[in-house]
Design an enzyme around this catalytic site. Structure first.
Site, mmCIF file in Angstrom:
data_model
loop_
_atom_site.group_PDB
_atom_site.id
_atom_site.type_symbol
_atom_site.label_atom_id
_atom_site.label_comp_id
_atom_site.label_asym_id
_atom_site.label_seq_id
_atom_site.Cartn_x
_atom_site.Cartn_y
_atom_site.Cartn_z
ATOM 1 N N ASP A 13 0.836 -1.204 0.000
ATOM 2 C CA ASP A 13 0.000 0.000 0.000
ATOM 3 C C ASP A 13 0.873 1.257 0.000
ATOM 4 O OD1 ASP A 13 0.871 -0.217 2.606
ATOM 5 O OD2 ASP A 13 -1.098 0.076 3.533
ATOM 6 N N SER A 14 2.196 1.067 0.084
ATOM 7 C CA SER A 14 3.125 2.176 -0.140
ATOM 8 C C SER A 14 2.902 2.776 -1.533
ATOM 9 C CB SER A 14 4.576 1.686 -0.002
ATOM 10 O OG SER A 14 4.783 0.518 -0.771
ATOM 11 N N ASP B 191 -1.160 -6.068 -0.440
ATOM 12 C CA ASP B 191 -1.521 -5.467 0.846
ATOM 13 C C ASP B 191 -3.021 -5.229 0.947
ATOM 14 O OD1 ASP B 191 0.394 -5.027 2.815
ATOM 15 O OD2 ASP B 191 1.163 -3.216 1.860
ATOM 16 N N LYS C 113 -1.353 -9.374 2.601
ATOM 17 C CA LYS C 113 -0.627 -8.939 3.795
ATOM 18 C C LYS C 113 -1.506 -7.978 4.570
ATOM 19 C CE LYS C 113 3.095 -6.007 3.709
ATOM 20 N NZ LYS C 113 2.605 -4.833 4.469
ATOM 21 N N GLU D 258 -1.607 -5.588 8.452
ATOM 22 C CA GLU D 258 -0.808 -5.057 9.561
ATOM 23 C C GLU D 258 -1.471 -5.364 10.894
ATOM 24 O OE1 GLU D 258 0.030 -0.889 8.966
ATOM 25 O OE2 GLU D 258 0.845 -1.231 6.955
ATOM 26 N N GLU E 223 9.068 -4.569 10.653
ATOM 27 C CA GLU E 223 9.489 -3.246 10.165
ATOM 28 C C GLU E 223 10.013 -2.396 11.303
ATOM 29 O OE1 GLU E 223 6.884 -1.208 7.442
ATOM 30 O OE2 GLU E 223 8.073 0.641 7.550
HETATM 31 O O1 KIV Z 1 3.534 -1.146 1.740
HETATM 32 C C1 KIV Z 1 4.675 -1.602 1.677
HETATM 33 O O2 KIV Z 1 5.430 -1.362 0.725
HETATM 34 C C2 KIV Z 1 5.123 -2.445 2.784
HETATM 35 C C3 KIV Z 1 6.558 -2.868 2.805
HETATM 36 C C4 KIV Z 1 7.442 -1.715 2.993
HETATM 37 C C5 KIV Z 1 6.807 -3.940 3.777
HETATM 38 O O3 KIV Z 1 4.354 -2.783 3.610
#
Ligand code: KIV
Length: 274
Positions: free
Chosen positions: A49-50, A88, A118, A120, A186
């Site tokens: 989600d970055s 994510d 993924k 959190e 992280e």
């Molecule tokens: O969103 C993302 O890119 C991440 C990674 C940095 C682990 O969660």
């Protein structure tokens, strides 16, 4: 997936089985051409989600939507043959209840072809991780600094220092016991990351953690040097693409102004081949 897949794509079970073995190579990707480049070397490609901050210029990952993740997941899938694609779950798409998480994880998997999602969170997300894992959704957990909780944890700070280490260790144990096939650590102290890696039976994937983790992940745009103004300590730059792109744009502008571009080699004659 591309049509000419020469390799079998890795699954979450393959990644889990790499615990304690050769380090897992992981990077993010958000587009097809970058996914192709990452696929040549990576075991896991994360559609993180970055993407909201990296590609869309958003101030945090909080405004990222499920539709954005699905669109970028579909683009990345077209560039992968071998790596496991993990997508994510964005902020607000899974925290309410296991049923909400299931509904949205199913959409991600069905509409992108991802092999895993993924999410959190540690102890408080264990029930959801269990719910998804028991129903055929492989889950990569993400603990330590969890950017979606930036407002609650007071910034992008290292987590688990001093006495706070036991909280992160509990999170790690909870997500592993709940059935996560791997866990991102992280921004936690290196000694804590090593302790968690030794303690868990699933692979740990470090970012700002320790070389002793079972794998490493970075945001690909960070390690390619696409940002001048973002240099966190945990990012090593393996290229300087922002500088190279600026130089290229400057050279183009100079040549256009001087009418040196296009040259005869770049234009078409009235006759002959195109
Ligand atoms: O969103 C993302 O890119 C991440 C990674 C940095 C682990 O969660």
């Amino acid at each position: 997936m591309s049509q000419s897949a020469p390799h079998k794509a890795l699954t979450a079970s393959d990644i889990r089985a790499r615990k304690g073995g050769d380090p897992l190579v992981c990077l993010t990707a958000y587009t097809t051409p970058v996914a192709r480049i990452a696929d040549a070397e990576c075991d896991v490609v994360l559609v993180g989600d970055s993407v909201g901050m990296v590609l869309h210029g958003l101030p945090s990952t909080l405004p990222v939507t499920l539709d954005m993740m699905i669109l970028h997941g579909q683009a990345v899938a077209r560039g992968l043959d071998r790596a496991l694609m993990v997508v994510d779950m964005p902020f607000g798409s899974y925290e309410e209840s296991p049923a909400q998480a299931m509904r949205n994880a199913v959409r991600i998997m069905a509409e992108t072809g991802a092999g895993a999602v993924k999410l959190e969170g540690g102890t408080h997300m264990a029930g959801t991780i269990r719910f998804l894992s028991d129903r055929g959704i492989p889950v990569m957990a993400h603990i330590g600094l969890t950017p979606q909780a930036v407002n609650a944890i007071g910034g992008y700070r290292v987590q688990g220092k001093g006495e706070d280490a036991s909280r992160i260790l509990e999170d790690a144990r909870a997500v592993a016991e709940a059935g996560a096939f791997s866990v991102v650590l992280e921004k936690v102290p290196a000694a804590l990351a090593d302790r968690i890696t030794a303690d868990l039976s699933i692979p740990t994937i470090g970012i700002g953690a320790s070389a002793g983790c079972d794998g490493q992940i970075l945001v690909i745009d960070d390690m390619l040097g696409l940002f001048d103004d973002f240099r966190p300590k945990f990012v090593k730059r393996y290229a300087q693409l922002a500088r190279d792109a600026r130089d290229a744009v400057r050279a183009y502008a100079v040549e256009v102004r001087a009418r040196d571009f296009p040259a005869p080699a770049h234009v078409f004659a009235d006759e002959g081949a195109d």
